[in-house]
Design an enzyme around this catalytic site. Structure first.
Site, mmCIF file in Angstrom:
data_model
loop_
_atom_site.group_PDB
_atom_site.id
_atom_site.type_symbol
_atom_site.label_atom_id
_atom_site.label_comp_id
_atom_site.label_asym_id
_atom_site.label_seq_id
_atom_site.Cartn_x
_atom_site.Cartn_y
_atom_site.Cartn_z
ATOM 1 N N LYS A 107 1.070 -1.395 0.126
ATOM 2 C CA LYS A 107 -0.020 0.078 0.197
ATOM 3 C C LYS A 107 0.874 1.183 0.174
ATOM 4 O O LYS A 107 0.558 2.136 -0.682
ATOM 5 C CB LYS A 107 -1.022 -0.126 1.236
ATOM 6 N N LYS A 189 -3.955 -11.202 -8.172
ATOM 7 C CA LYS A 189 -5.253 -11.923 -7.870
ATOM 8 C C LYS A 189 -6.288 -11.004 -8.205
ATOM 9 O O LYS A 189 -6.217 -9.768 -8.461
ATOM 10 C CB LYS A 189 -5.107 -12.151 -6.368
ATOM 11 N N LYS A 192 -10.649 -5.767 -5.620
ATOM 12 C CA LYS A 192 -12.021 -4.861 -5.728
ATOM 13 C C LYS A 192 -11.267 -3.419 -6.640
ATOM 14 O O LYS A 192 -12.189 -3.107 -7.263
ATOM 15 C CB LYS A 192 -12.412 -4.466 -4.704
HETATM 16 P P1 AMP Z 1 -11.070 -7.650 0.985
HETATM 17 O O1 AMP Z 1 -11.729 -7.665 -0.306
HETATM 18 O O2 AMP Z 1 -9.505 -7.182 1.011
HETATM 19 O O3 AMP Z 1 -11.833 -7.026 2.092
HETATM 20 O O4 AMP Z 1 -10.994 -9.234 1.489
HETATM 21 C C1 AMP Z 1 -12.006 -9.848 2.026
HETATM 22 C C2 AMP Z 1 -12.023 -11.278 1.818
HETATM 23 O O5 AMP Z 1 -12.090 -11.725 0.542
HETATM 24 C C3 AMP Z 1 -10.564 -11.528 2.618
HETATM 25 O O6 AMP Z 1 -10.977 -12.899 3.389
HETATM 26 C C4 AMP Z 1 -9.533 -12.218 1.526
HETATM 27 O O7 AMP Z 1 -8.686 -13.072 1.891
HETATM 28 C C5 AMP Z 1 -10.510 -12.441 0.650
HETATM 29 N N1 AMP Z 1 -9.894 -12.384 -0.819
HETATM 30 C C6 AMP Z 1 -9.850 -11.252 -1.485
HETATM 31 N N2 AMP Z 1 -9.429 -11.082 -2.809
HETATM 32 C C7 AMP Z 1 -9.170 -12.518 -2.972
HETATM 33 C C8 AMP Z 1 -8.745 -13.328 -4.024
HETATM 34 N N3 AMP Z 1 -8.406 -13.068 -5.246
HETATM 35 N N4 AMP Z 1 -8.730 -14.921 -4.005
HETATM 36 C C9 AMP Z 1 -8.943 -15.460 -2.669
HETATM 37 N N5 AMP Z 1 -9.409 -14.652 -1.507
HETATM 38 C C10 AMP Z 1 -9.545 -13.421 -1.877
#
Ligand code: AMP
Length: 325
Positions: A107, A189, A192
């Site tokens: 970040k 990966k 969002k």
């Molecule tokens: P976040 O979108 O960073 O708030 O993540 C929310 C949840 O989604 C967390 O448990 C992350 O580990 C999971 N997550 C986000 N992106 C991925 C991805 N590309 N593959 C697997 N898990 C993901």
């Protein structure tokens, strides 16, 4: 216990890394799932879109099968005890270890104009969320592995100094290994905020899903039987394993291994299977979003459950720390 930041539309990574496990866990455990609005402030200080995004993440969780009557589904900022525990844990977290966190370094690189203290202590806030409910299992994707290791360190440090209050939290996935859903262009990966054309969102319209899948990187195909797959081809097979039937996967594996694979056909099949998977969720989300009063009730009910558990933990914490004068 787990959470998702309201920083945009949810995608397949969120579904297969996190929500799919939430939905299974709700029948087996006492569960706390939250919309992590405080965490989103570390990178998104503008709150003008926050309410819309919080409601959307709630609706997306419910549309994926989470039942607000079975779990505590709440908004992080509604549980004020989080801030208190975060404060105590900050005294047990060292600057050196926080600065070494991979997500922090990423970040800093991406947003050098906003390196705030909240970003540095992100894993401390996450630990507070988890241990506030004295949770043992944390269903998350692979990107959260290091944060969970830090959560174990912080909670063990608390236990060592003040007394055994917290169980050790561990990352959890029903399939044993943590999931990383790759982006469609084979680099990194699904996410969002980054690389939106290579990410499949639960809100994507059918044609957009088809367009994104058809753009996935391929090549002329293998020239030797049973050869290793390049990363970007393995990614397409990986996505297929998430949504396609066993027969379909076996057919394309066979074709690959015999050098007769047609990637155009494979991507068309994957696109249709993705459409079949995503479109019912998308339609449900839209229905749920139309009923704001329902979502507000869900959040209030969730906050009540979460605060009850948080209050009980904070009594133990203050007692252990000797803060009852
Ligand atoms: P976040 O979108 O960073 O708030 O993540 C929310 C949840 O989604 C967390 O448990 C992350 O580990 C999971 N997550 C986000 N992106 C991925 C991805 N590309 N593959 C697997 N898990 C993901």
């Amino acid at each position: 216990m787990s959470g998702i930041r309201p920083t945009g539309f949810l995608h397949l990574g969120n579904y297969f890394g996190a929500i799919q496990n939430y939905v299974k866990m709700q029948d087996e455990f006492e569960c706390y799932f939250m919309v992590a609005d405080l965490h989103s402030l570390t990178t998104h200080p503008d709150t003008s879109e926050l309410k819309t995004n919080v409601y959307r993440v709630l609706a997306e969780n419910i549309a994926c099968g989470l039942d607000p009557d079975k779990v505590a589904l709440y908004c992080q900022s509604h549980v004020y005890e989080t801030a208190e525990l975060y404060l105590y844990l900050n005294m047990l977290a060292y600057i050196g270890e926080l600065e070494k966190t991979v997500t922090f370094k990423d970040k800093v690189r991406l947003h050098p104009e906003n390196i705030n203290a909240g970003l540095l202590t992100y894993p401390v806030l996450q630990t507070a969320d988890i241990i506030l409910h004295r949770a043992s299992y944390v269903p998350v994707g692979k990107d959260q592995e290091q944060h969970l290791e830090m959560a174990r360190n912080f909670s063990n440090r608390f236990n060592f100094r003040y007394g055994e209050i917290f169980p050790e939290p561990h990352a959890f996935n029903y399939n044993q290994v943590l999931v990383k859903v790759p982006s469609l262009d084979g680099s990194g990966k699904m996410s969002k905020s980054e690389n939106q054309l290579a990410t499949l969102f639960l809100a994507d319209e059918d044609d957009l899903i088809r367009k994104k899948v058809m753009k996935a990187k391929t090549d002329n195909g293998p020239t030797e039987n049973n050869s290793d797959k390049p990363d970007y081809i393995e990614n397409i097979f990986g996505l297929m394993r998430l949504v396609s039937s066993e027969d379909v996967i076996a057919k394309f594996e066979h074709d690959y291994n015999h050098c007769v694979i047609r990637y155009g056909d494979m991507k068309k099949q994957l696109a249709e299977d993705m459409v079949s998977f995503i479109s019912p969720i998308r339609n449900k989300v839209n229905d749920i979003l139309n009923d704001e009063a329902y979502l507000k009730r869900v959040m209030q009910q969730g906050a009540e459950k979460a605060r009850k558990s948080a209050k009980a933990t904070m009594e133990l914490v203050r007692e252990a720390m000797g803060l009852h004068y």
